[in-house]
Scaffold this active site. Structure first.
Site, mmCIF file in Angstrom:
data_model
loop_
_atom_site.group_PDB
_atom_site.id
_atom_site.type_symbol
_atom_site.label_atom_id
_atom_site.label_comp_id
_atom_site.label_asym_id
_atom_site.label_seq_id
_atom_site.Cartn_x
_atom_site.Cartn_y
_atom_site.Cartn_z
ATOM 1 N N HIS A 131 0.836 -1.202 0.000
ATOM 2 C CA HIS A 131 0.000 0.000 0.000
ATOM 3 C C HIS A 131 0.875 1.259 0.000
ATOM 4 O O HIS A 131 0.688 2.161 -0.804
ATOM 5 C CB HIS A 131 -0.912 -0.021 1.227
ATOM 6 C CG HIS A 131 -1.672 1.253 1.464
ATOM 7 N ND1 HIS A 131 -2.755 1.630 0.689
ATOM 8 C CD2 HIS A 131 -1.495 2.248 2.369
ATOM 9 C CE1 HIS A 131 -3.215 2.798 1.124
ATOM 10 N NE2 HIS A 131 -2.478 3.200 2.144
ATOM 11 N N GLN A 237 -7.902 14.749 2.596
ATOM 12 C CA GLN A 237 -6.561 14.300 3.002
ATOM 13 C C GLN A 237 -5.466 14.961 2.158
ATOM 14 O O GLN A 237 -4.449 15.421 2.684
ATOM 15 C CB GLN A 237 -6.488 12.769 2.867
ATOM 16 C CG GLN A 237 -5.193 12.149 3.354
ATOM 17 C CD GLN A 237 -5.202 10.614 3.204
ATOM 18 O OE1 GLN A 237 -6.208 10.019 2.836
ATOM 19 N NE2 GLN A 237 -4.078 9.992 3.496
#
Ligand code: CA
Length: 425
Positions: A131, A237
């Site tokens: 990830h 974000q």
């Protein structure tokens, strides 16, 4: 069987609760995960253990004398294991305690399952190396992993107040975003609402401030593991995260599954910690022979997306990703505990660690839509023809997890489910 030879993980054990003997079930007698349930909305929370399609009420079975699960999770390992053994002995075929335990069973379908303990502090880690690499590539194609990644288990402090029980719907968050071509930011509902497939690690035994937990003792401080979905607003974000990291893009909702699967139950599914050749050896406080030989856990993970249209049509949803904790994680649970306390930070019973997004090495094993859709550039086509980049209102996400190994009973985590509602007002 005497106390010192009883093996609650013995694959040959069967229960008088018939549904617990289904080989495809999540909750055989070898699992016995702990959580909280209530019979009606206004009733008090009780401590329960899942067995087949039932919940065993521990107080009614005479195994505990109070309903404070944060007291239970901080039990010493030997006491906790003795409790687990008593539960197993009462539920196994031929148990002399069957009548008493039978009166303490309630069907899971008749209860509400809650957040499994009172969550104190919440820390979210970033152990998923595939990830971290995939996300890093979107920003820095030539240098995806930052130089600290293979030395420090990266994490940040989150908020416990918005961690909700599986089954809870939540509103799409509103926040500040700035489109790439816009001169100024704007405030409004997030248009890039995402999931993060994680595990939750529940701390049981605390440490005193100033007293680091050594890696050899780290697992004694962990009560159990849950599924965890760290819902994330990517557009919020992207604008807010520098220089201090995630803030309002993460703390509007995170969903936790109801059952804490103990490390005792996960014992048969341990694996060596595998590091690619040439990677640095962890610094001594993060390293032990035991951690290298058996510190990882082989847990299969799945993400299911059910759109509102699917739900209306009675369609259970599409599996959009599958991965595995041991393959995804660069750091072990023991390393996270040792790292979190190396500076003297005090952990409390009920602290929760998120693992970070657990993506596998292949693109279709990603634990976020950010990865699965290449940053929203490549939509997923679902089995009913609908398309998704990020989540739409009415979408439901269900995380599942389980351990399987030949010769052992399957151990499941149940499910971690949440539905997106439209932005407020
Ligand atoms: Ca996260």
């Amino acid at each position: 069987m005497s106390a010192d030879t009883y093996d609650a993980n013995d694959p040959a054990l069967e229960s008088w609760v018939a549904s617990a003997n289904d080989p495809a079930g999540d909750f055989p007698i070898q699992n016995l995960p702990f959580g909280r349930f209530r019979r009606e909305d206004d009733a008090a929370w009780c401590i329960g253990v899942a067995i087949g399609d039932q919940v065993l009420d521990l107080r009614k079975a005479g195994l505990i004398d109070n309903a404070d699960i944060n007291r239970l999770i901080r039990l010493k390992p030997q006491t906790r294991q003795a409790l687990r053994q008593a539960i197993s002995e009462g539920l196994r075929h031929g148990s002399p305690h069957r009548t008493k335990f039978e009166a303490a069973l309630v069907p899971q379908r008749d209860v509400t399952l809650g957040v499994p303990c009172d969550i104190r502090d919440y820390t979210d880690f970033y152990v998923g190396i595939h990830h971290a690499t995939a996300i890093g590539k979107q920003f820095r194609p030539d240098n995806p992993l930052l130089p600290n990644y293979k030395w420090v288990p990266i994490g940040y402090h989150g908020r416990a107040s918005t961690i909700v029980a599986s089954g809870t719907a939540f509103h799409r968050p509103v926040g500040q975003t700035r489109a790439p071509d816009a001169a100024e930011p704007a405030v409004g509902p997030s248009a890039r609402l995402d999931i993060e497939l994680e595990l939750g690690i529940v701390i049981g035994r605390p440490n005193a401030m100033g007293v680091p937990i050594r890696i050899g003792e780290a697992e004694e401080h962990v009560f159990g593991v849950t599924l965890f979905n760290d819902w994330s607003a990517r557009d919020i974000q992207g604008w807010e995260y520098q220089p201090l990291g995630p803030f309002l893009s993460k703390n509007f909702a995170s969903t936790i599954s109801p059952w804490m699967v103990t490390l005792d139950a996960l014992e048969p599914f341990r694996k060596p910690l595998v590091r690619p050749d040439g990677d640095p050896r962890p610094l001594p406080y993060l390293d032990s022979a035991d951690n290298a030989a058996r510190g990882a856990f082989d847990i299969q993970l799945e993400v299911v997306l059910q759109t509102a249209r699917m739900a209306k049509a009675g369609h259970a949803g599409d599996t959009i990703s599958r991965s595995n904790f041991a393959e995804a994680a660069y750091w072990t649970i023991a390393q996270l505990v040792a790292h979190h306390t190396v500076n003297g930070c005090a952990l409390q019973a009920g602290d929760l660690f998120g693992s970070g997004t657990l993506s596998g090495p292949r693109p279709d094993q990603a634990g976020s839509l950010l990865e699965l859709t290449l940053g929203g550039k490549q939509a997923l086509t679902l089995s009913n023809g609908e398309r998704r980049t990020y989540l739409q209102d009415g979408d439901t996400i269900i995380l599942r997890g389980y351990c399987e190994r030949p010769g052992f009973r399957r151990i499941g985590f149940g499910e971690c489910k949440g539905t997106v509602l439209s932005a407020p007002g």
